[in-house]
Design an enzyme around this catalytic site. Structure first.
Site, PDB file in Angstrom:
ATOM      1  CB  CYS A 234      -1.079  -0.173   1.288  1.00  0.00           C
ATOM      2  SG  CYS A 234      -1.958   1.541   1.558  1.00  0.00           S
TER       3      CYS A 234
ATOM      4  CB  CYS B  54       0.357   1.525   4.089  1.00  0.00           C
ATOM      5  SG  CYS B  54      -1.478   1.070   4.173  1.00  0.00           S
TER       6      CYS B  54
END
Length: 142
Positions: free
Chosen positions: A67, A70
């Protein structure tokens, strides 16, 4: 939870209610804490123990290695752990390794942040935020 000593490498067991306090190494008596970095959760049992028994608020970062947002949030999560050391704990939960935790908290988008006080979920939000926002959640009303 096992906390390694930075001085001698000794692995020390520290109970979840004591994680936010300064502990001493059983071998060399060096200071072990409080943690100034995010704690990567290694099991559901470890997550439950820390969240249920922590003596301070707990910020949980639900994330995954693939991600992009993230990865962008990671430095902000690190700053939060540094700034809040002793006043809060910061956990990282890899949703790929622990999908049951993501499902338990209905994590549908990551990064997803959750704040616990006294074992209760008090705040949850998906999306990238800065460390100032995370710290305000942790300092917020009990």
């Amino acid at each position: 939870m096992i906390v390694p000593c930075a001085q001698c490498g000794q692995k020390n067991r520290v109970a979840a209610p004591q994680l936010h306090r300064v502990a001493k190494c059983g071998r060399c008596s060096a200071s072990l804490g409080p943690p100034s970095h995010p704690i990567s959760v290694s099991s559901v049992a470890e997550f439950d123990e820390i969240v249920q028994h922590a003596g301070v608020p707990v910020l949980v970062d639900f994330w995954a290695a693939w991600c992009g947002p993230c990865r962008m949030a990671a430095p902000e999560v690190d700053k939060t752990a540094q700034h809040m050391a002793g006043a809060a704990l910061v956990l990282k939960v890899d949703t790929e390794a622990h999908p049951q935790l993501a499902a338990r908290y209905d994590v549908r988008g990551i990064p997803n942040f959750a704040v616990f006080r006294g074992g209760r979920l008090v705040k949850q939000q998906a999306g990238l935020v800065g460390h100032g926002v995370m710290e305000s959640w942790l300092r917020g009303p009990a």
